[in-house]
Design a protein around this motif. Structure first.
Motif, short mmCIF file in Angstrom:
data_model
loop_
_atom_site.label_atom_id
_atom_site.label_comp_id
_atom_site.label_asym_id
_atom_site.label_seq_id
_atom_site.Cartn_x
_atom_site.Cartn_y
_atom_site.Cartn_z
N SER A 13 41.63 35.17 37.84
CA SER A 13 41.25 36.58 37.69
C SER A 13 39.91 36.79 38.37
O SER A 13 39.12 35.85 38.54
CB SER A 13 41.16 36.98 36.21
OG SER A 13 40.08 36.30 35.58
N GLN A 14 39.69 38.02 38.79
CA GLN A 14 38.43 38.36 39.44
C GLN A 14 37.41 38.79 38.41
O GLN A 14 37.73 39.54 37.47
CB GLN A 14 38.63 39.47 40.46
CG GLN A 14 39.33 39.02 41.74
CD GLN A 14 39.33 40.11 42.80
OE1 GLN A 14 39.63 41.25 42.49
NE2 GLN A 14 38.99 39.75 44.03
N ASP A 15 36.16 38.32 38.58
CA ASP A 15 35.09 38.76 37.69
C ASP A 15 34.41 39.99 38.27
O ASP A 15 34.77 40.48 39.35
CB ASP A 15 34.09 37.63 37.42
CG ASP A 15 33.47 37.08 38.71
OD1 ASP A 15 33.35 37.85 39.69
OD2 ASP A 15 33.10 35.90 38.74
N GLY A 16 33.40 40.48 37.59
CA GLY A 16 32.74 41.71 38.01
C GLY A 16 32.01 41.60 39.33
O GLY A 16 31.75 42.60 39.99
N ASP A 17 31.66 40.37 39.74
CA ASP A 17 30.92 40.16 40.99
C ASP A 17 31.84 39.86 42.16
O ASP A 17 31.36 39.54 43.25
CB ASP A 17 29.93 39.01 40.81
CG ASP A 17 28.89 39.30 39.74
OD1 ASP A 17 28.51 40.48 39.61
OD2 ASP A 17 28.48 38.36 39.03
N GLY A 18 33.15 39.97 41.95
CA GLY A 18 34.08 39.69 43.03
C GLY A 18 34.50 38.24 43.14
O GLY A 18 35.28 37.88 44.02
N GLY A 19 33.97 37.38 42.27
CA GLY A 19 34.36 35.98 42.26
C GLY A 19 35.68 35.79 41.54
O GLY A 19 36.24 36.73 40.94
#
Length: 232
Positions: free
Chosen positions: A98-104
């Protein structure tokens, strides 16, 4: 073979635990798809979409929003005695991303499938494949030449060694029940082989196994009368 396996481990597959999902097919399905790469792709897509759907459902139940899935599949077309048996070895992460809030991207491990999960998934896959390949019922009857080719192909997908001396050549119906392994009307699904995320060397070895040719070169030799011998 070795170069491709190394490339997959070094450049394609992210660090994560992996599970091999192996789907084998009944004789009539092998005949329908074996010489048609479009149908091979269609059947593989049905199979992977079914596995991915199950993974996403498990992830959402665990509170993971917008789970991402993926796989690398190796399609083997022949067995070691040269029987025509197209089947799939799919290496699937034992979890979702899944993607986190920073795009990682983060990896979330999921519990392994249960025996009941494998039974249910195989039933769904077999139903979808049968519907794709046999539901239309509009195939024209083959002429004599085409029927002769079909008969030869049908013989090629069956093992010529149906005896107790070669237990791996028996039909699926006689196979004992194994963990995370299911058989249904000629279909089989096995998903008990898993690799720890730190064991990348083992993952590469197993990928080399999936990429190997159907038999080793050293098993071929010439007889005195010029025929080719394949040693079992």
């Amino acid at each position: 073979m070795a170069d491709c396996a190394a490339h997959l481990v070094d450049n394609v597959l992210p660090v994560a635990p992996y599970r091999q999902w192996t789907l084998s097919l009944p004789y009539d399905v092998r005949l329908r798809i074996g010489y048609d790469k479009q149908r091979v792709g269609d059947v593989l897509a049905l199979f992977l979409r079914t596995v991915f759907s199950w993974q996403r459902l498990q992830a959402r139940r665990a509170g993971i929003d917008k789970p991402l899935t993926g796989a690398v599949t190796l399609c083997q077309r022949y067995g070691s005695i040269l029987q025509f048996t197209p089947h799939f070895h799919s290496w699937v992460p034992d979890g979702v991303f899944s993607q986190d809030g920073d795009g990682g991207v983060q990896f979330h491990r999921l519990p392994p499938p249960s025996d009941d999960d494998i039974d249910d998934l195989l039933l769904r896959v077999s139903t979808k494949v049968d519907k794709l390949l046999f539901a239309d019922g509009d195939d024209a009857p083959p002429d004599d030449d085409a029927q002769a080719v079909l008969d030869d192909q049908a013989a090629a997908v069956k093992s010529p060694l149906q005896s107790s001396r070669f237990p791996w050549a028996r039909t699926n119906d006689n196979q004992p029940k194994r963990p995370r392994c299911s058989f249904f009307e000629g279909y089989s699904l096995h998903a008990d082989l898993a690799v720890h995320q730190k064991d990348r060397k083992k993952l590469e070895r197993l990928l080399r196994y999936g990429l190997r040719p159907p038999f080793a070169q050293k098993r071929l030799s010439l007889t005195p009368d010029g025929k080719v011998r394949l040693k079992l």
